[in-house]
Design a protein around this motif. Structure first.
Motif, PDB file in Angstrom:
ATOM      1  N   THR A   3       0.836  -1.195   0.000  1.00 58.77           N
ATOM      2  CA  THR A   3       0.000   0.000   0.000  1.00 58.77           C
ATOM      3  C   THR A   3       0.873   1.248   0.000  1.00 58.77           C
ATOM      4  O   THR A   3       1.913   1.309   0.660  1.00 58.77           O
ATOM      5  N   ARG A  59      -9.611   5.248   0.952  1.00 54.12           N
ATOM      6  CA  ARG A  59      -9.114   4.735   2.232  1.00 54.12           C
ATOM      7  C   ARG A  59     -10.160   3.866   2.944  1.00 54.12           C
ATOM      8  O   ARG A  59      -9.831   2.835   3.542  1.00 54.12           O
ATOM      9  N   LEU A  62     -10.260   0.038   2.041  1.00 51.88           N
ATOM     10  CA  LEU A  62      -9.098  -0.824   2.264  1.00 51.88           C
ATOM     11  C   LEU A  62      -9.462  -2.081   3.056  1.00 51.88           C
ATOM     12  O   LEU A  62      -9.144  -3.203   2.646  1.00 51.88           O
ATOM     13  N   SER A  66     -10.108  -6.281   1.716  1.00 51.95           N
ATOM     14  CA  SER A  66      -8.849  -6.915   2.108  1.00 51.95           C
ATOM     15  C   SER A  66      -8.633  -8.280   1.449  1.00 51.95           C
ATOM     16  O   SER A  66      -7.521  -8.609   1.030  1.00 51.95           O
ATOM     17  N   VAL A  78      -0.649  -0.575  -4.457  1.00 51.63           N
ATOM     18  CA  VAL A  78      -2.043  -0.267  -4.155  1.00 51.63           C
ATOM     19  C   VAL A  78      -2.051   1.139  -3.576  1.00 51.63           C
ATOM     20  O   VAL A  78      -1.663   1.360  -2.421  1.00 51.63           O
ATOM     21  N   TYR A  79      -2.458   2.096  -4.372  1.00 48.48           N
ATOM     22  CA  TYR A  79      -2.500   3.478  -3.928  1.00 48.48           C
ATOM     23  C   TYR A  79      -3.774   3.707  -3.122  1.00 48.48           C
ATOM     24  O   TYR A  79      -4.877   3.335  -3.545  1.00 48.48           O
ATOM     25  N   VAL A  80      -3.613   4.322  -1.947  1.00 41.73           N
ATOM     26  CA  VAL A  80      -4.733   4.530  -1.030  1.00 41.73           C
ATOM     27  C   VAL A  80      -4.843   6.028  -0.734  1.00 41.73           C
ATOM     28  O   VAL A  80      -3.869   6.659  -0.327  1.00 41.73           O
TER      29      VAL A  80
END
Length: 269
Positions: A3, A59, A62, A66, A78-80
């Motif tokens: 992440t 966000r 997430l 999961s 994985v850009y959050v």
């Protein structure tokens, strides 16, 4: 899962996701395409033939995602981001909070489709919803693939993928050439091509028996298939109530594909 927090909409790492609606409509020239939503992300990870490059999620998504995110290869970021930042990057509210970027890679050649018993052929289908629905129907009724001409819209457009329920990510397809080329090639490969048309002189679908190799040819809503194409194929119509002669193109394809599938299954019995 690797992440990577994103707090700035101008972060270059999420550049492929900037203004995705406008970029999709304009056509991407970098070989990338965008997938949106939980279902299509799952299919992209589990059975797609395309290489995933990154994932971009809100966000709040997430934790709920999961299990799916656990399938992301360790080298894929994985850009959050907070939802507000994600919306700013995309240029509109991403209600699903789930995006992914993948690469198209090398396209299939037409020969990839020629061993199929049933094919769906799209000619001049410029509506993304109809292309997506056509792919979903093709997958549901066991078609071996989809052949599209150059005038049809890209099945890897974000909305087409979503409407296809992810089928565009795994069902073999080729987009190249023109309808005339398709007919010549398919007939040379032994396909009986059913050109779907409301012509009253066309054979009624329920009176036909699919050949060992059958291609269902669909044209654009409104004008339909050109006469020159229909005349090179077997014209086929769907019987309808009096005073009504047409239905949505994807629905017409579904009926024809379902008939071929059911007839094939009955023959196996």
């Amino acid at each position: 899962m690797r992440t990577v927090p994103i707090s700035d909409a101008d972060d270059p790492r999420v550049a492929p996701y900037v203004s995705i609606r406008e970029r999709d409509l304009a056509g991407r020239s970098d070989g990338r395409f965008i997938v949106e939503g939980k279902v299509t992300l799952s299919i992209l990870l589990e059975r797609s033939r395309f290489e995933i490059e990154s994932v971009f999620i809100g966000r709040s998504r997430l934790e709920p995602l999961s299990e799916i995110l656990a399938q992301v290869p360790p080298e894929v970021p994985v850009y959050v981001a907070p939802q507000a930042v994600m919306d700013q990057v995309a240029g509109f509210p991403i209600h699903r909070g789930v995006l992914a970027c993948a690469r198209k890679g090398q396209p299939f050649g037409v020969e990839k489709l020629l061993d199929a018993e049933t094919l769906l052929v799209l000619n001049g289908i410029s509506n993304h919803d109809n292309v997506g629905a056509a792919f979903r129907n093709a997958a549901a009724f066991g078609a071996g693939g989809v052949l599209l001409d150059e005038q049809s819209c890209d099945p890897l457009y974000r909305k087409s993928i979503r409407v296809s329920a992810g089928a565009a990510l795994w069902l073999p397809f080729v987009q190249a050439g023109q309808g005339e080329d398709h007919i010549t090639g398919l007939q040379s490969a032994g396909f009986d091509i059913w050109a779907m048309t409301p012509r009253t002189t066309a054979a009624e679908l329920h009176q036909l028996k699919p050949s060992a190799k059958t291609a269902i040819l669909l044209g654009p809503e409104g004008p339909g298939l050109e006469d020159a194409l229909i005349d090179r194929c077997r014209p086929v119509r769907i019987a309808m109530a009096g005073g009504f002669d047409s239905i949505n193109v994807a629905t017409a394809g579904a009926i024809a594909l379902a008939y071929c599938h059911a007839t094939s299954m009955a023959g196996d019995d």
